[in-house]
Write an enzyme that holds these catalytic residues in place. Sequence first.
Site, PDB file in Angstrom:
ATOM      1  N   TYR A  31      30.429  35.581  44.777  1.00  0.00           N
ATOM      2  CA  TYR A  31      31.419  34.532  44.544  1.00  0.00           C
ATOM      3  C   TYR A  31      32.565  34.740  45.534  1.00  0.00           C
ATOM      4  O   TYR A  31      33.721  34.945  45.177  1.00  0.00           O
ATOM      5  CB  TYR A  31      31.900  34.486  43.088  1.00  0.00           C
ATOM      6  CG  TYR A  31      32.225  33.067  42.690  1.00  0.00           C
ATOM      7  CD1 TYR A  31      31.212  32.125  42.521  1.00  0.00           C
ATOM      8  CD2 TYR A  31      33.533  32.645  42.557  1.00  0.00           C
ATOM      9  CE1 TYR A  31      31.505  30.805  42.218  1.00  0.00           C
ATOM     10  CE2 TYR A  31      33.835  31.328  42.251  1.00  0.00           C
ATOM     11  CZ  TYR A  31      32.813  30.418  42.090  1.00  0.00           C
ATOM     12  OH  TYR A  31      33.105  29.114  41.788  1.00  0.00           O
ATOM     13  N   GLY A  35      39.302  37.194  50.608  1.00  0.00           N
ATOM     14  CA  GLY A  35      39.457  38.660  50.547  1.00  0.00           C
ATOM     15  C   GLY A  35      38.173  39.343  50.988  1.00  0.00           C
ATOM     16  O   GLY A  35      38.183  40.251  51.835  1.00  0.00           O
ATOM     17  N   HIS A  36      37.042  38.878  50.439  1.00  0.00           N
ATOM     18  CA  HIS A  36      35.739  39.426  50.865  1.00  0.00           C
ATOM     19  C   HIS A  36      35.499  39.147  52.350  1.00  0.00           C
ATOM     20  O   HIS A  36      35.003  39.998  53.088  1.00  0.00           O
ATOM     21  CB  HIS A  36      34.596  38.767  50.090  1.00  0.00           C
ATOM     22  CG  HIS A  36      34.623  38.968  48.607  1.00  0.00           C
ATOM     23  ND1 HIS A  36      34.751  37.921  47.731  1.00  0.00           N
ATOM     24  CD2 HIS A  36      34.507  40.089  47.847  1.00  0.00           C
ATOM     25  CE1 HIS A  36      34.704  38.384  46.481  1.00  0.00           C
ATOM     26  NE2 HIS A  36      34.569  39.699  46.526  1.00  0.00           N
ATOM     27  N   GLY A 147      38.163  46.941  49.870  1.00  0.00           N
ATOM     28  CA  GLY A 147      39.494  46.333  49.821  1.00  0.00           C
ATOM     29  C   GLY A 147      40.503  47.204  49.080  1.00  0.00           C
ATOM     30  O   GLY A 147      40.160  47.840  48.076  1.00  0.00           O
ATOM     31  N   LYS A 149      42.665  46.059  47.328  1.00  0.00           N
ATOM     32  CA  LYS A 149      42.835  45.388  46.024  1.00  0.00           C
ATOM     33  C   LYS A 149      42.337  46.287  44.892  1.00  0.00           C
ATOM     34  O   LYS A 149      42.985  46.438  43.868  1.00  0.00           O
ATOM     35  CB  LYS A 149      42.067  44.068  46.053  1.00  0.00           C
ATOM     36  CG  LYS A 149      41.774  43.454  44.720  1.00  0.00           C
ATOM     37  CD  LYS A 149      42.833  42.478  44.340  1.00  0.00           C
ATOM     38  CE  LYS A 149      42.651  41.940  42.938  1.00  0.00           C
ATOM     39  NZ  LYS A 149      41.271  41.768  42.523  1.00  0.00           N
ATOM     40  N   VAL A 176      44.192  40.531  50.531  1.00  0.00           N
ATOM     41  CA  VAL A 176      44.408  39.139  50.948  1.00  0.00           C
ATOM     42  C   VAL A 176      44.932  38.361  49.737  1.00  0.00           C
ATOM     43  O   VAL A 176      44.378  38.482  48.638  1.00  0.00           O
ATOM     44  CB  VAL A 176      43.109  38.506  51.484  1.00  0.00           C
ATOM     45  CG1 VAL A 176      43.337  37.051  51.878  1.00  0.00           C
ATOM     46  CG2 VAL A 176      42.579  39.301  52.673  1.00  0.00           C
ATOM     47  N   SER A 185      40.797  36.908  43.913  1.00  0.00           N
ATOM     48  CA  SER A 185      39.826  37.599  43.078  1.00  0.00           C
ATOM     49  C   SER A 185      38.796  36.581  42.614  1.00  0.00           C
ATOM     50  O   SER A 185      39.148  35.429  42.327  1.00  0.00           O
ATOM     51  CB  SER A 185      40.530  38.216  41.863  1.00  0.00           C
ATOM     52  OG  SER A 185      39.569  38.558  40.873  1.00  0.00           O
ATOM     53  N   ARG A 187      37.603  36.533  39.851  1.00  0.00           N
ATOM     54  CA  ARG A 187      37.963  36.255  38.456  1.00  0.00           C
ATOM     55  C   ARG A 187      39.075  35.217  38.333  1.00  0.00           C
ATOM     56  O   ARG A 187      39.331  34.741  37.225  1.00  0.00           O
ATOM     57  CB  ARG A 187      38.367  37.546  37.737  1.00  0.00           C
ATOM     58  CG  ARG A 187      37.192  38.482  37.494  1.00  0.00           C
ATOM     59  CD  ARG A 187      37.555  39.659  36.598  1.00  0.00           C
ATOM     60  NE  ARG A 187      36.379  40.357  36.120  1.00  0.00           N
ATOM     61  CZ  ARG A 187      35.897  41.489  36.661  1.00  0.00           C
ATOM     62  NH1 ARG A 187      36.489  42.036  37.697  1.00  0.00           N
ATOM     63  NH2 ARG A 187      34.821  42.060  36.156  1.00  0.00           N
TER      64      ARG A 187
END
Length: 280
Positions: A31, A35-36, A147, A149, A176, A185, A187
């Site tokens: 998903y 960021g990914h 990350g 994160k 990011v 995220s 989520r």
Amino acid sequence: MKIVSSKGEIRREIAKRRPGAKVALVPTMGYLHEGHLALVDRARERADVVVLSIFVNPLQFGAGEDLERYPRDLERDAALARARDVDLIFAPSALEMYPHGEPAVQVAPLRLADTLCGASRPGHFQGMLTVVAKLFQIVQPDVAIFGQKDFQQAVLIQRMVDDLDIPVEIEVAPIVREGDGLALSSRNVYLSPEERLEALALPRALEAACAAFAEGERDAERLKGRAHQVLERTPALRLQYLELVDRATLDALSEAGPGAVLAIAAHVGRTRLIDNVILR
Ligand code: AMP
């Protein structure tokens, strides 16, 4: 770009490209968001072959967590990955990864998993480290990109690699964020428009502490106090932790030095969000 779902096939595809080529792995649960994709871009800079893994790892979800409803869309992910020049997507099934069911031998972290997210998610980091160790064995990357994160995750992976002599370089890329500061995220899709606004309390609380740090405040309680002042304005948010910790040992700090990390986890409605900032 090729999408493969079996361990044998990903090994063969990498072996074909491997002689003389540097391989980077970006492990994800899919998903995909920016960021990914920033990790993918970094992998592209670092290596000749970029492998993106997409696997919602049942082993790292606890009872009552969101394993079933975790967002999944391989077609969408493949289009995003192709546009960022990924070479290989490895998207195995749970059966492919765990043919014997729950593995009898796993990678168990010790003290580093007792704090922060580990304290409220027993078994989470053991499940995460076990799947990452398996992905490292399957792909045998030269470098793997994670990350900031998921800061505690990155610390644990670095320690796993050091402690178990796994020959892979770990690189950690910055968080990011959306234009308004919310960390991206997968989520975030759970959030209603109202919750999406409430979620902004996380980055804003961290920003308030950063501003105090920039003004010279070093006392951990007072830095956290600044963040709490912001959080109190959003009573709907249920704080799980707000901690100032050492970025390598994860020990709680009473004074912020360079490289201390302020980390937060909170529930907004049913959604658990995390964020952190390195104080510099
Ligand atoms: P996930 O799919 O959530 O397991 O995340 C896969 C990888 O992407 C992990 O290394 C995460 O730390 C990283 N990641 C997730 N969100 C972000 C973000 N907003 N910025 C940078 N990296 C991220």
